[in-house]
Design an enzyme around this catalytic site. Sequence first.
Site, PDB file in Angstrom:
ATOM      1  N   LYS A 132       0.019   9.653   9.426  1.00  0.00           N
ATOM      2  CA  LYS A 132       0.469   8.708  10.329  1.00  0.00           C
ATOM      3  C   LYS A 132       0.897   7.304   9.511  1.00  0.00           C
ATOM      4  CE  LYS A 132      -0.172   5.809  14.175  1.00  0.00           C
ATOM      5  NZ  LYS A 132      -1.455   4.997  15.117  1.00  0.00           N
ATOM      6  N   PHE A 171      32.042  18.372  20.653  1.00  0.00           N
ATOM      7  CA  PHE A 171      32.045  17.226  21.563  1.00  0.00           C
ATOM      8  C   PHE A 171      32.084  15.800  20.562  1.00  0.00           C
ATOM      9  CE2 PHE A 171      30.905  18.102  25.836  1.00  0.00           C
ATOM     10  CZ  PHE A 171      30.809  19.668  25.820  1.00  0.00           C
ATOM     11  N   LYS A 220      36.878  18.738  11.417  1.00  0.00           N
ATOM     12  CA  LYS A 220      35.882  19.902  11.556  1.00  0.00           C
ATOM     13  C   LYS A 220      36.668  21.363  11.672  1.00  0.00           C
ATOM     14  CE  LYS A 220      32.608  16.499  12.948  1.00  0.00           C
ATOM     15  NZ  LYS A 220      31.057  16.345  13.352  1.00  0.00           N
ATOM     16  N   ASN A 246      17.921  10.628  19.622  1.00  0.00           N
ATOM     17  CA  ASN A 246      19.086   9.609  20.606  1.00  0.00           C
ATOM     18  C   ASN A 246      18.896   9.980  21.828  1.00  0.00           C
ATOM     19  OD1 ASN A 246      20.448  12.328  21.060  1.00  0.00           O
ATOM     20  ND2 ASN A 246      20.681  12.319  18.688  1.00  0.00           N
ATOM     21  N   ASP A 258      22.694  12.181  12.729  1.00  0.00           N
ATOM     22  CA  ASP A 258      23.328  12.329  11.211  1.00  0.00           C
ATOM     23  C   ASP A 258      22.543  11.886   9.956  1.00  0.00           C
ATOM     24  OD1 ASP A 258      26.042  12.958  12.271  1.00  0.00           O
ATOM     25  OD2 ASP A 258      26.345  10.635  12.902  1.00  0.00           O
ATOM     26  N   LYS A 302      38.192  14.033  14.337  1.00  0.00           N
ATOM     27  CA  LYS A 302      36.968  14.723  14.189  1.00  0.00           C
ATOM     28  C   LYS A 302      37.480  16.409  14.439  1.00  0.00           C
ATOM     29  CE  LYS A 302      33.273  11.888  15.470  1.00  0.00           C
ATOM     30  NZ  LYS A 302      32.696  11.318  16.553  1.00  0.00           N
TER      31      LYS A 302
HETATM   32  N1  CTP Z   1      27.897  17.642  14.648  1.00  0.00           N
HETATM   33  C1  CTP Z   1      27.219  18.602  13.910  1.00  0.00           C
HETATM   34  N2  CTP Z   1      26.275  18.157  12.891  1.00  0.00           N
HETATM   35  C2  CTP Z   1      26.418  17.045  12.417  1.00  0.00           C
HETATM   36  C3  CTP Z   1      26.694  15.865  13.430  1.00  0.00           C
HETATM   37  C4  CTP Z   1      27.687  16.212  14.511  1.00  0.00           C
HETATM   38  O1  CTP Z   1      27.354  19.638  14.160  1.00  0.00           O
HETATM   39  N3  CTP Z   1      25.395  16.484  11.598  1.00  0.00           N
HETATM   40  C5  CTP Z   1      28.848  18.040  15.611  1.00  0.00           C
HETATM   41  C6  CTP Z   1      28.296  17.538  17.225  1.00  0.00           C
HETATM   42  O2  CTP Z   1      27.344  18.740  17.556  1.00  0.00           O
HETATM   43  C7  CTP Z   1      29.570  17.554  17.932  1.00  0.00           C
HETATM   44  C8  CTP Z   1      30.536  17.041  16.937  1.00  0.00           C
HETATM   45  O3  CTP Z   1      30.060  17.239  15.511  1.00  0.00           O
HETATM   46  O4  CTP Z   1      30.110  18.709  18.417  1.00  0.00           O
HETATM   47  C9  CTP Z   1      30.711  15.537  16.900  1.00  0.00           C
HETATM   48  O5  CTP Z   1      29.589  14.870  17.243  1.00  0.00           O
HETATM   49  P1  CTP Z   1      29.672  13.270  16.814  1.00  0.00           P
HETATM   50  O6  CTP Z   1      27.980  12.780  16.550  1.00  0.00           O
HETATM   51  O7  CTP Z   1      30.377  12.489  17.870  1.00  0.00           O
HETATM   52  O8  CTP Z   1      30.406  12.975  15.441  1.00  0.00           O
HETATM   53  P2  CTP Z   1      29.834  12.742  13.837  1.00  0.00           P
HETATM   54  O9  CTP Z   1      30.688  13.816  13.159  1.00  0.00           O
HETATM   55  O10 CTP Z   1      28.430  12.606  13.719  1.00  0.00           O
HETATM   56  O11 CTP Z   1      30.522  11.454  13.497  1.00  0.00           O
HETATM   57  P3  CTP Z   1      30.108  10.022  13.802  1.00  0.00           P
HETATM   58  O12 CTP Z   1      28.636  10.018  13.898  1.00  0.00           O
HETATM   59  O13 CTP Z   1      30.694   9.269  12.623  1.00  0.00           O
HETATM   60  O14 CTP Z   1      30.930   9.667  15.112  1.00  0.00           O
END
Ligand code: CTP
Length: 393
Positions: free
Chosen positions: A282, A315, A333, A203, A272, A329
């Site tokens: 490759k 975050f 969490k 990302n 995710d 969240k």
């Molecule tokens: N986070 C994490 N592990 C993951 C995904 C997210 O620890 N696999 C943590 C990120 O570091 C951040 C928080 O969760 O502090 C929220 O991340 P975000 O990407 O906004 O949310 P997601 O939980 O991934 O939800 P979505 O993608 O559905 O918005």
Amino acid sequence: MYLVGVTGGIAAYKTAELVRLFMREGNEVQVVMTPGAAQFVTPLTFQTLTGRPALVDQFWVSDGEKVRHIDLASAARVFVIAPATANTIGKLARGIADNLLTTIYLAARCPVVVVPSMNEQMYLHPAVQENLSRLREHGCLVMEPDTGDLACGICGKGRLPELSQIAAFVSSSLREKDFRGLRALVTAGPTREPLDPVRFISNRSTGRMGYAIAAALAERGAKVILVSGPTALPRPAGVEFVPVETARQMHGAVLERFGATDLVIKAAAVSDYCPAETAEQKIKKGDGRALTLQQNPDILEELGRCKEKQILVGFAMETEKAAEYAREKLRRKNLDLIVLNDLTVPGAGFGSLTNQVCIFNRAGGAEELPLMSKELLAHRILDRVRPLVPARP
Ligand code: CTP
């Protein structure tokens, strides 16, 4: 008031710009020069910049009976001596007070920052090194000079550091150490999920926000571990650095250290999903196939489930229904705070030098902060975190 001491080295001309930098940060500045410094830059230059006479004469007395050097020494928040020549360093180390600057030094009880700048051979001479060690023992904060082109024509160690680095060093020396004794773990950057040896899913995170938080925690006295995905940023000083690449590696690195931390701030943009399979070779053009993904562990959610006394800050990066998703969240969490980045706000989010966030707490409160640099924002976030973390004995 910042007291700036200028001594007689060629880098004295740079101190004029340093003074402007301090003033732009909103500080009043009083300049004191050695007679040698006044040979390089005129007191009038500093007087014009600061609006106060730059003082050189040791026997200049103001306000009738008040003793000028004691007055200045007690009014200063910090005394920054830049450039500091070998001669002045020697005098400070031995308590010689033969001009206004060295006399004020002996009377000063504020933090003293010494920024040596000279020819490399002079800097490395045992006499100078011994004097610098002495100054450190006396409580002075001594900056390392930079390496590069020197005025004497050679390339070596002895250059005045970048002015922005001096300014950062000075503000860090003034920062209250309110996280002293606390063990913090910060995650930052993106993760990379390999498809094959040359390609990956990732990302747009640059890691800047997380690195700023790690640096701010270290500045405020915390013992910091920074678990970071791949970024192009320099490692923050005074931080234990754990490089990782994938979400699973980050998961392992964080879980392993979680028991021995008081505070976790998860600024990383964790992928995710990862490819269900990583090709060993490759993938070739002709191999066209649908990509099957599998979900990565949610690291923060897992920490939320197994947390004991740790404070958890997450975050949220959103593009729609931002506040609603952030609150969800925070609950799901089991966080203490969540910092919402709304990607639709100009100047906020990935890659930018600034950020604009809203911080939500467990009690349902929300605080919207103005747009500011990520460095400043890191401190504002820590100001909100500090009251939540119990002090360690
Ligand atoms: N986070 C994490 N592990 C993951 C995904 C997210 O620890 N696999 C943590 C990120 O570091 C951040 C928080 O969760 O502090 C929220 O991340 P975000 O990407 O906004 O949310 P997601 O939980 O991934 O939800 P979505 O993608 O559905 O918005």
